[in-house]
Design an enzyme around this catalytic site. Structure first.
Site, short mmCIF file in Angstrom:
data_model
loop_
_atom_site.label_atom_id
_atom_site.label_comp_id
_atom_site.label_asym_id
_atom_site.label_seq_id
_atom_site.Cartn_x
_atom_site.Cartn_y
_atom_site.Cartn_z
N ARG A 1 15.29 40.78 19.74
CA ARG A 1 16.31 40.65 18.68
C ARG A 1 17.04 41.96 18.39
NH1 ARG A 1 12.46 37.27 16.24
NH2 ARG A 1 12.97 35.12 16.74
N LYS B 1 31.29 46.50 21.75
CA LYS B 1 31.41 45.21 22.44
C LYS B 1 30.52 45.28 23.67
CE LYS B 1 36.04 43.64 21.25
NZ LYS B 1 37.37 43.28 21.79
N GLU C 1 43.88 53.28 30.47
CA GLU C 1 43.45 53.00 29.09
C GLU C 1 43.80 54.19 28.17
OE1 GLU C 1 42.31 50.03 28.25
OE2 GLU C 1 41.23 49.18 29.96
N LYS D 1 40.28 55.12 19.28
CA LYS D 1 39.48 53.88 19.30
C LYS D 1 38.54 53.85 18.10
CE LYS D 1 37.05 50.46 21.84
NZ LYS D 1 36.64 49.89 23.12
N GLU E 1 37.30 42.74 15.28
CA GLU E 1 38.59 42.27 15.79
C GLU E 1 39.15 41.07 15.03
OE1 GLU E 1 39.07 42.69 20.05
OE2 GLU E 1 40.58 41.12 20.04
N ARG F 1 42.25 45.65 15.44
CA ARG F 1 41.58 45.96 16.71
C ARG F 1 42.26 45.26 17.89
NH1 ARG F 1 35.07 46.68 18.06
NH2 ARG F 1 35.39 47.11 20.26
N ASN G 1 44.33 45.51 22.80
CA ASN G 1 44.55 44.61 23.94
C ASN G 1 45.94 44.77 24.53
OD1 ASN G 1 41.99 43.50 23.59
ND2 ASN G 1 42.76 42.12 22.00
N HIS H 1 46.59 43.76 28.04
CA HIS H 1 45.41 43.02 28.50
C HIS H 1 45.65 41.51 28.64
CE1 HIS H 1 43.43 46.82 27.91
NE2 HIS H 1 42.27 46.34 28.31
N HIS I 1 44.61 40.57 32.14
CA HIS I 1 43.50 39.64 32.41
C HIS I 1 43.96 38.48 33.28
CE1 HIS I 1 40.95 41.09 28.75
NE2 HIS I 1 40.73 41.80 29.82
N HIS J 1 40.34 46.78 36.88
CA HIS J 1 40.75 46.42 35.51
C HIS J 1 41.86 47.33 34.99
CE1 HIS J 1 40.53 45.21 31.34
NE2 HIS J 1 40.34 46.47 30.99
P1 NAD Z 1 32.07 50.22 36.81
O1 NAD Z 1 30.99 50.36 35.83
O2 NAD Z 1 31.96 49.12 37.82
O3 NAD Z 1 32.25 51.61 37.57
C1 NAD Z 1 33.19 51.69 38.63
C2 NAD Z 1 32.52 52.18 39.91
O4 NAD Z 1 32.30 53.58 39.81
C3 NAD Z 1 31.16 51.55 40.21
O5 NAD Z 1 31.06 51.37 41.58
C4 NAD Z 1 30.19 52.64 39.74
O6 NAD Z 1 28.96 52.55 40.42
C5 NAD Z 1 30.93 53.89 40.09
N1 NAD Z 1 30.64 55.06 39.29
C6 NAD Z 1 30.41 55.12 37.96
N2 NAD Z 1 30.35 56.38 37.55
C7 NAD Z 1 30.50 57.17 38.65
C8 NAD Z 1 30.55 58.55 38.85
N3 NAD Z 1 30.45 59.41 37.84
N4 NAD Z 1 30.72 59.01 40.11
C9 NAD Z 1 30.86 58.13 41.14
N5 NAD Z 1 30.86 56.81 41.01
C10 NAD Z 1 30.68 56.33 39.77
O7 NAD Z 1 33.49 49.99 36.12
P2 NAD Z 1 34.26 50.67 34.89
O8 NAD Z 1 35.66 50.75 35.30
O9 NAD Z 1 33.56 51.84 34.36
O10 NAD Z 1 34.11 49.54 33.77
C11 NAD Z 1 34.67 48.26 33.94
C12 NAD Z 1 33.91 47.29 33.07
O11 NAD Z 1 34.03 47.70 31.70
C13 NAD Z 1 34.43 45.89 33.15
O12 NAD Z 1 33.34 45.00 33.31
C14 NAD Z 1 35.10 45.66 31.81
O13 NAD Z 1 35.05 44.31 31.38
C15 NAD Z 1 34.28 46.55 30.92
N6 NAD Z 1 34.98 46.98 29.69
C16 NAD Z 1 34.33 46.83 28.52
C17 NAD Z 1 34.92 47.25 27.34
C18 NAD Z 1 34.18 47.16 26.05
O14 NAD Z 1 34.76 47.41 24.99
N7 NAD Z 1 32.91 46.82 26.09
C19 NAD Z 1 36.19 47.83 27.36
C20 NAD Z 1 36.83 47.98 28.58
C21 NAD Z 1 36.22 47.56 29.74
ZN ZN Z 2 40.72 47.46 29.15
#
Ligand code: NAD
Ligand code: ZN
Length: 385
Positions: free
Chosen positions: A132, A154, A196, A238, A248, A252, A256, A259, A263, A277
């Protein structure tokens, strides 16, 4: 450096996300992983931590973090999951929660998410639901995670029916954004995260956008002072928005920007890696500005500034080019609109758009005419560089 709207009077002090009992700090700097034990130990109620990372990040940064935890007398275990968006699903969540329980965690065990947004979202959600809810710390290693996903609470996974549809709000106890991690990040990932950053300038900070036009190249070329300013300004923006509207229900939604369009593009590619993304968001922001111009809200000059900065950085801005390059043949305006209507941001069947009056002046609009949108997208789909 020119200033920006956000007041960052002491750049080295941690940023604070003010959420009452769920408040936390964001620390941005170099060498933070090697130094993490002290900061993490200070907020732990127990003496055990479990690190969750992926198989790209683990070999690069896990030993450093483990050493630092050991030096601070924090017992630790680690769980490594496959890198990539496909890991953000029910199967991996089930496996992860099972491994956490097999490691005999208790309510005082702290979870540490070491990785990009995939790890932050998955591990954060596991922390939200296991026993939990246990505490977790974000150690974001991608630019996208440092400026966006690690802040705001999130967490979640994807469903076969769409991205991020299963999740929970669960704020971290601390965010440690170590800029050194950005040096090993593939350039394409770095640029996607930069999209972003631009978003925060476009939403409500025109001075920051001015600054990015001048210093964006330094940010993406690895200049640490420029990266520090960009990550700090983004996190401050942020943090302010999240503090005003954690769940949101209002402002907030401005985050987006780009987005709703983005998306739809990601959904159309089937998340096959053709479009990251951040790349989809870059394209989506261009579309949001161009659409705003079509509606008579925003000047063509501002649209051109957005497009040319994204282009200068190396991010995509022409929908026609993307559609032509996609493995999924035959993008249509109606297919994109169908994705937009299914997006979880849609409310009572109405699409929610973030539109622009100018650079640094965006607003939320729930009254977009589908006919105008269809005409706009049909035109944009045939436009090429
Ligand atoms: P990711 O976590 O897949 O990382 C991208 C790639 O880089 C992966 O292959 C990872 O292994 C590699 N990597 C990470 N750090 C590294 C480093 N320092 N050196 C070398 N390689 C490295 O993707 P991302 O772009 O970080 O995140 C995308 C995700 O985030 C999506 O799932 C998206 O939905 C989510 N997201 C969430 C929020 C939120 O508010 N929670 C906001 C925006 C995006
Ligand atoms: Zn985003």
């Amino acid at each position: 450096m020119t200033g920006s709207k956000t007041d960052i009077s002491n750049a080295d002090a941690p940023l604070h996300v003010e959420l009452g009992a769920r408040s936390y700090d964001i620390v941005i700097g170099q060498g933070l992983i090697a130094d993490a034990g002290g900061r993490i130990g200070a907020l732990m109620t127990g003496s055990r931590a479990v690190i969750v990372t992926d198989d790209n990040v683990g070999p690069l940064y896990l030993p450093r973090l483990q050493e630092s935890l050991s030096a601070a007398a924090i017992q630790h275990a680690s769980i490594t999951v496959p890198a990539g968006e496909k890991t953000k699903d029910f199967n991996h969540l089930q496996k992860l929660t099972d491994e956490l329980l097999a490691a005999r965690i208790d309510r005082s065990t702290l979870l540490i998410a070491l990785g990009g947004g995939v790890i932050g979202d998955l591990a954060g959600f596991a922390a939200a639901i296991t026993m939990r809810g246990i505490d977790f710390v974000q150690v974001p290693t991608t630019l996208l995670a440092q400026v966006d996903s690690s802040v705001g609470g999130k967490t979640g996974i994807n469903s076969a029916r769409g991205k991020n549809l299963i999740g929970a709000f669960h704020q971290p106890r601390l965010v440690l954004a170590d800029l050194e991690c950005l040096d090993s990040l593939p350039r394409r990932q770095l640029l996607a995260g930069y999209a972003e950053i631009i978003k925060y300038g476009l939403i409500n900070d025109p001075q920051f956008f001015d600054w990015l036009e001048i210093n964006g190249g330094a940010v993406t070329d690895g200049d640490k002072a420029a990266q520090h300013h960009a990550v700090l300004t983004s996190c401050a923006a942020k943090a302010a928005i999240v503090a005003a509207d954690e769940r949101e229900s209002g402002v907030r939604a401005l985050l987006n920007l780009g987005h709703t369009f983005g998306h739809a593009l990601e959904a159309e590619t089937g998340y096959d890696g053709t479009l990251l993304h951040g790349e989809a968001v870059a394209m989506g922001m261009t579309l949001a500005y161009d659409f705003s111009q079509t509606l008579g809200l925003c000047s063509g000059r501002d649209c051109e500034r957005v497009r040319s900065h994204l282009n200068a950085i190396g991010l995509p801005t022409k929908l026609g080019d993307l559609a032509a390059a996609s493995s999924t043949a035959g993008w249509t305006a109606d297919a994109l609109i169908t994705h937009m209507a299914l997006d979880k941001k849609a409310e009572n069947g109405k699409m929610v758009f973030v539109l622009a009056r100018a650079i640094g002046d965006c607003f939320i609009n729930r009254d977009v005419s589908i006919d105008q949108l269809r005409a706009f997208l049909t035109n944009a789909l045939t436009e090429k560089n």
